[in-house]
Design an enzyme around this catalytic site. Structure first.
Site, short mmCIF file in Angstrom:
data_model
loop_
_atom_site.label_atom_id
_atom_site.label_comp_id
_atom_site.label_asym_id
_atom_site.label_seq_id
_atom_site.Cartn_x
_atom_site.Cartn_y
_atom_site.Cartn_z
N PRO A 132 25.46 46.55 42.35
CA PRO A 132 24.52 45.57 42.79
C PRO A 132 25.01 44.74 44.02
O PRO A 132 26.01 44.46 44.15
CB PRO A 132 24.64 44.68 41.65
N ARG A 188 24.97 40.68 53.89
CA ARG A 188 25.58 39.97 52.83
C ARG A 188 27.21 39.51 53.14
O ARG A 188 27.92 40.38 53.54
CB ARG A 188 25.60 40.80 51.66
N HIS A 247 33.72 43.78 36.73
CA HIS A 247 34.47 42.75 36.09
C HIS A 247 33.79 42.47 34.61
O HIS A 247 34.21 41.70 33.93
CB HIS A 247 34.28 41.41 36.97
N ASP A 258 32.49 52.63 29.56
CA ASP A 258 32.31 53.69 28.43
C ASP A 258 31.67 55.17 29.12
O ASP A 258 32.01 56.16 28.77
CB ASP A 258 31.48 53.36 27.39
N GLU A 273 37.65 54.05 41.57
CA GLU A 273 37.07 52.60 41.95
C GLU A 273 37.49 52.17 43.26
O GLU A 273 38.47 52.23 43.36
CB GLU A 273 37.74 51.65 40.66
N HIS A 333 36.77 48.87 46.21
CA HIS A 333 36.27 47.56 46.66
C HIS A 333 36.57 47.52 48.02
O HIS A 333 37.55 47.89 48.54
CB HIS A 333 36.88 46.37 45.71
N ILE A 334 35.55 47.09 48.76
CA ILE A 334 35.80 46.44 50.15
C ILE A 334 36.73 45.49 50.30
O ILE A 334 37.67 45.47 51.18
CB ILE A 334 34.18 46.15 50.70
N SER A 335 36.75 44.40 49.58
CA SER A 335 37.50 43.29 49.47
C SER A 335 38.58 43.34 48.77
O SER A 335 38.57 44.24 47.78
CB SER A 335 36.64 41.84 49.15
N ARG A 386 41.10 37.23 45.43
CA ARG A 386 39.98 36.19 45.42
C ARG A 386 39.81 35.58 44.18
O ARG A 386 40.95 35.46 43.56
CB ARG A 386 38.73 37.24 45.60
N ARG A 410 37.63 37.82 39.49
CA ARG A 410 37.52 39.31 40.06
C ARG A 410 38.91 40.24 39.86
O ARG A 410 38.83 41.12 40.18
CB ARG A 410 37.35 39.11 41.45
C1 DQA Z 1 33.26 44.12 45.57
C2 DQA Z 1 34.10 43.01 44.76
C3 DQA Z 1 33.22 42.51 43.77
O1 DQA Z 1 33.92 41.59 43.12
C4 DQA Z 1 31.78 41.70 43.95
O2 DQA Z 1 31.28 41.55 43.08
C5 DQA Z 1 31.18 42.78 44.97
C6 DQA Z 1 31.75 43.68 45.87
C7 DQA Z 1 33.79 44.74 46.84
O3 DQA Z 1 33.46 45.79 47.39
O4 DQA Z 1 34.84 43.95 47.24
O5 DQA Z 1 29.88 42.96 44.76
O6 DQA Z 1 32.83 45.08 44.71
#
Ligand code: DQA
Length: 141
Positions: free
Chosen positions: A10, A18, A80, A87, A98, A100-102, A107, A111
């Site tokens: 999402p 964004r 999260h 599952d 997995e 994540h960009i950030s 944070r 998160r």
């Molecule tokens: C994210 C980090 C998540 O906490 C956040 O809800 C996102 C982006 C990231 O790529 O840093 O939508 O997955």
């Protein structure tokens, strides 16, 4: 030729627009083009959905019979919250990384918890869009 599927959850359709101070100003489409140029021997597919069930359907669709060699999953906020996505990852055969960009651990506390991390092959976070490249290289290496 290795096949990798990137799945974005999402709000990640809004990359480039964004919260650019957190997620940068590159669109996913432009970034994928650069990934394809860098890795011409990797067949790279991309799926994005804002819907939990659609992400689960996609995991099921590519999760068996070597349909792809690996899945790079940025589940966004579902990371999260979604036991259902966790599952699904546990149910399939294909390895999932997995991403994540950030740096989620730097944070808000909510998160810091990932429901999907325990069922993923590994986690890469905090390197901006480059997190996707690192995950791909982990999967093809
Ligand atoms: C994210 C980090 C998540 O906490 C956040 O809800 C996102 C982006 C990231 O790529 O840093 O939508 O997955």
């Amino acid at each position: 030729m290795k096949k990798i599927l990137i799945i974005n959850g999402p709000n990640l359709n809004l990359l480039g627009v964004r919260e650019p101070e957190i997620y940068g100003d590159t669109s996913m489409e432009a970034y994928i083009d650069s990934l394809r140029q860098r890795h011409p021997r990797v067949e790279l597919d991309y799926f994005q959905s804002n819907h939990e069930g659609a992400i689960i359907d996609q995991l099921h669709a590519v999760g068996f019979d070597n349909a792809v060699d690996g899945i790079v999953l940025n589940a966004g906020a579902y990371t999260h919250t979604s036991l259902a996505i966790a599952d699904a990852i546990a149910a399939i055969q294909t390895p999932v990384v997995e991403v994540h960009i950030s740096n989620v651990n730097a944070r808000e506390e909510i998160r810091h918890r990932s429901l999907i991390a325990p069922v993923c092959r590994g986690v890469i976070a905090g390197f901006g869009m480059d997190s996707y490249r690192l995950a791909i290289e982990a999967l093809i290496g």
